[in-house]
Design a protein around this motif. Sequence first.
Motif, PDB file in Angstrom:
ATOM      1  N   TRP A 282       6.126   2.410  -9.129  1.00 41.56           N
ATOM      2  CA  TRP A 282       5.036   3.217  -8.557  1.00 41.56           C
ATOM      3  C   TRP A 282       3.862   2.913  -9.203  1.00 41.56           C
ATOM      4  CZ3 TRP A 282       4.928   7.215  -4.686  1.00 41.56           C
ATOM      5  CH2 TRP A 282       6.210   7.314  -3.796  1.00 41.56           C
ATOM      6  N   GLU A 283       2.638   2.875  -8.474  1.00 44.28           N
ATOM      7  CA  GLU A 283       1.448   2.668  -9.188  1.00 44.28           C
ATOM      8  C   GLU A 283       0.351   3.722  -8.440  1.00 44.28           C
ATOM      9  OE1 GLU A 283       0.122  -1.433  -8.756  1.00 44.28           O
ATOM     10  OE2 GLU A 283      -0.775  -1.223  -6.746  1.00 44.28           O
ATOM     11  N   LEU A 284      -0.512   4.121  -9.213  1.00 45.89           N
ATOM     12  CA  LEU A 284      -1.512   5.009  -8.704  1.00 45.89           C
ATOM     13  C   LEU A 284      -2.964   4.438  -8.571  1.00 45.89           C
ATOM     14  CD1 LEU A 284      -2.573   8.205  -7.799  1.00 45.89           C
ATOM     15  CD2 LEU A 284      -2.775   8.310 -10.355  1.00 45.89           C
ATOM     16  N   THR A 285      -3.458   4.487  -7.487  1.00 44.07           N
ATOM     17  CA  THR A 285      -5.154   4.110  -7.546  1.00 44.07           C
ATOM     18  C   THR A 285      -5.598   5.242  -6.839  1.00 44.07           C
ATOM     19  OG1 THR A 285      -6.606   2.247  -6.482  1.00 44.07           O
ATOM     20  CG2 THR A 285      -4.829   2.931  -4.935  1.00 44.07           C
ATOM     21  N   THR A 286      -7.056   5.249  -6.865  1.00 40.08           N
ATOM     22  CA  THR A 286      -7.829   6.402  -6.420  1.00 40.08           C
ATOM     23  C   THR A 286      -8.789   5.866  -5.433  1.00 40.08           C
ATOM     24  OG1 THR A 286      -9.192   6.423  -8.351  1.00 40.08           O
ATOM     25  CG2 THR A 286      -7.291   7.930  -8.327  1.00 40.08           C
ATOM     26  N   MET A 287      -9.419   6.640  -4.589  1.00 40.72           N
ATOM     27  CA  MET A 287     -10.551   6.478  -3.968  1.00 40.72           C
ATOM     28  C   MET A 287     -11.549   7.668  -3.669  1.00 40.72           C
ATOM     29  SD  MET A 287      -9.222   4.728  -0.390  1.00 40.72           S
ATOM     30  CE  MET A 287     -10.748   4.373   0.293  1.00 40.72           C
ATOM     31  N   ASP A 288     -12.809   7.662  -3.994  1.00 40.07           N
ATOM     32  CA  ASP A 288     -13.668   8.530  -4.236  1.00 40.07           C
ATOM     33  C   ASP A 288     -14.260   9.014  -2.926  1.00 40.07           C
ATOM     34  OD1 ASP A 288     -15.459  10.578  -5.313  1.00 40.07           O
ATOM     35  OD2 ASP A 288     -16.828   9.234  -6.076  1.00 40.07           O
ATOM     36  N   THR A 289     -13.380   9.485  -2.082  1.00 40.91           N
ATOM     37  CA  THR A 289     -13.663  10.004  -0.833  1.00 40.91           C
ATOM     38  C   THR A 289     -12.591  10.885  -0.498  1.00 40.91           C
ATOM     39  OG1 THR A 289     -14.181   9.168   1.458  1.00 40.91           O
ATOM     40  CG2 THR A 289     -11.994   8.177   0.315  1.00 40.91           C
ATOM     41  N   GLY A 290     -12.756  11.437   0.797  1.00 39.87           N
ATOM     42  CA  GLY A 290     -12.107  12.590   1.452  1.00 39.87           C
ATOM     43  C   GLY A 290     -10.612  12.076   2.062  1.00 39.87           C
ATOM     44  N   HIS A 291      -9.911  13.096   2.775  1.00 40.07           N
ATOM     45  CA  HIS A 291      -8.632  12.869   3.120  1.00 40.07           C
ATOM     46  C   HIS A 291      -8.293  11.729   4.195  1.00 40.07           C
ATOM     47  CE1 HIS A 291      -4.526  14.004   3.452  1.00 40.07           C
ATOM     48  NE2 HIS A 291      -4.752  14.316   4.585  1.00 40.07           N
ATOM     49  N   TRP A 292      -9.402  11.311   4.632  1.00 40.96           N
ATOM     50  CA  TRP A 292      -9.365  10.199   6.089  1.00 40.96           C
ATOM     51  C   TRP A 292     -10.057   8.938   5.734  1.00 40.96           C
ATOM     52  CZ3 TRP A 292      -9.869  15.571   6.861  1.00 40.96           C
ATOM     53  CH2 TRP A 292      -8.726  16.303   7.392  1.00 40.96           C
ATOM     54  N   PRO A 293      -9.544   8.169   4.772  1.00 42.26           N
ATOM     55  CA  PRO A 293     -10.386   7.026   4.338  1.00 42.26           C
ATOM     56  C   PRO A 293     -10.495   6.091   5.201  1.00 42.26           C
ATOM     57  CG  PRO A 293      -8.259   6.938   3.334  1.00 42.26           C
ATOM     58  CD  PRO A 293      -8.463   8.213   3.798  1.00 42.26           C
ATOM     59  N   MET A 294      -9.649   5.860   6.348  1.00 40.35           N
ATOM     60  CA  MET A 294      -9.754   5.088   7.349  1.00 40.35           C
ATOM     61  C   MET A 294     -10.965   5.150   8.316  1.00 40.35           C
ATOM     62  SD  MET A 294      -7.520   7.683   8.033  1.00 40.35           S
ATOM     63  CE  MET A 294      -5.873   6.950   7.726  1.00 40.35           C
ATOM     64  N   PHE A 295     -11.660   6.560   8.380  1.00 38.69           N
ATOM     65  CA  PHE A 295     -12.694   6.716   8.691  1.00 38.69           C
ATOM     66  C   PHE A 295     -13.866   6.800   7.917  1.00 38.69           C
ATOM     67  CE2 PHE A 295      -9.765   8.987  11.426  1.00 38.69           C
ATOM     68  CZ  PHE A 295     -10.013   8.751  12.783  1.00 38.69           C
ATOM     69  N   SER A 296     -13.720   7.372   6.708  1.00 41.22           N
ATOM     70  CA  SER A 296     -14.792   7.341   5.991  1.00 41.22           C
ATOM     71  C   SER A 296     -15.369   5.974   4.915  1.00 41.22           C
ATOM     72  CB  SER A 296     -14.653   8.462   4.789  1.00 41.22           C
ATOM     73  OG  SER A 296     -13.599   8.311   4.008  1.00 41.22           O
ATOM     74  N   ARG A 297     -14.046   5.246   4.692  1.00 43.74           N
ATOM     75  CA  ARG A 297     -14.431   4.108   4.179  1.00 43.74           C
ATOM     76  C   ARG A 297     -13.148   3.056   4.081  1.00 43.74           C
ATOM     77  NH1 ARG A 297     -16.371   5.466  -2.089  1.00 43.74           N
ATOM     78  NH2 ARG A 297     -17.580   7.399  -1.703  1.00 43.74           N
ATOM     79  N   PRO A 298     -13.376   2.603   5.441  1.00 43.97           N
ATOM     80  CA  PRO A 298     -12.729   1.674   6.131  1.00 43.97           C
ATOM     81  C   PRO A 298     -12.383   0.216   5.213  1.00 43.97           C
ATOM     82  CG  PRO A 298     -14.206   1.812   7.698  1.00 43.97           C
ATOM     83  CD  PRO A 298     -14.234   3.130   6.495  1.00 43.97           C
ATOM     84  N   ASP A 299     -13.708  -0.190   4.881  1.00 46.93           N
ATOM     85  CA  ASP A 299     -13.500  -1.355   4.173  1.00 46.93           C
ATOM     86  C   ASP A 299     -12.804  -1.404   2.904  1.00 46.93           C
ATOM     87  OD1 ASP A 299     -14.848  -2.542   6.379  1.00 46.93           O
ATOM     88  OD2 ASP A 299     -16.735  -2.786   5.200  1.00 46.93           O
ATOM     89  N   GLU A 300     -13.138  -0.268   2.130  1.00 43.78           N
ATOM     90  CA  GLU A 300     -12.673  -0.146   0.788  1.00 43.78           C
ATOM     91  C   GLU A 300     -10.829   0.094   0.787  1.00 43.78           C
ATOM     92  OE1 GLU A 300     -12.978   3.076  -3.041  1.00 43.78           O
ATOM     93  OE2 GLU A 300     -14.412   3.046  -1.519  1.00 43.78           O
TER      94      GLU A 300
END
Length: 233
Positions: A203-221
């Motif tokens: 298992w590996e962990l990665t993070t996004m500096d956004t909210g719970h719905w990144p497909m809406f808030s940061r789809p490209d990332e």
Amino acid sequence: MTDFVLVAGAWLDETAWDEVVPVLRAAGHGAHPLTLSGLGGKRDRPVGRQTHVTDIVAEVERLDLRDVVLVGHSYSGIPVGQAAERLGDRLTRVVFVDASVPADGESFVSTWWQGPAELQGQLDANGGLWAVPEAEEFEGQELTGEQIARFRKGATPHPGAALADPAVLDRPLGELPATYIKCLLDGPEPAEAVARLLTSERWELTTMDTGHWPMFSRPDELAAILDKAAATS
């Protein structure tokens, strides 16, 4: 070519991935967003024991996909994690997007962070369905008013039978090759169950500096992280 099977969380259907799918396809991947039974255009389909797990496995088999990355967001991490165990050598990797993870014999309701009685009470008060959140409940999740409106327009009250369905695991989840994406605006640390799984070498962990719905808030990332996950598999 990797084939992504994309399963959004509670209330949402395949249209939640509308801004992610073109980016994945432009990168040369297959992208197959899935609507689970009881939601969206499948809202009239009955939901019982293991229905959502069966939905996912059946879609992979129907499309005869072979190099599969299963992506489960939020609630859907629970059926996705179970389905992943049943795909055998079709599976390349699982990606959990700020998701719940299955534990044998436990359900989304039984592990609800505010306590099972709180969520069960909401379901009982709404005819066995989990009501779509009101607009103000999205505060602090990096969503614009337009994105919130899009979310709510495409949402369906979620069938409680799926939320209360106990998971069935045949082997430890930590044995699966997995990426966990933690969305930091929804809490800086993974849940305790996730933290234990992240001690696995697979298992590996990665993070996004956004909210719970990144497909809406940061789809490209989000699409770029999925692309990277496929490349490391």
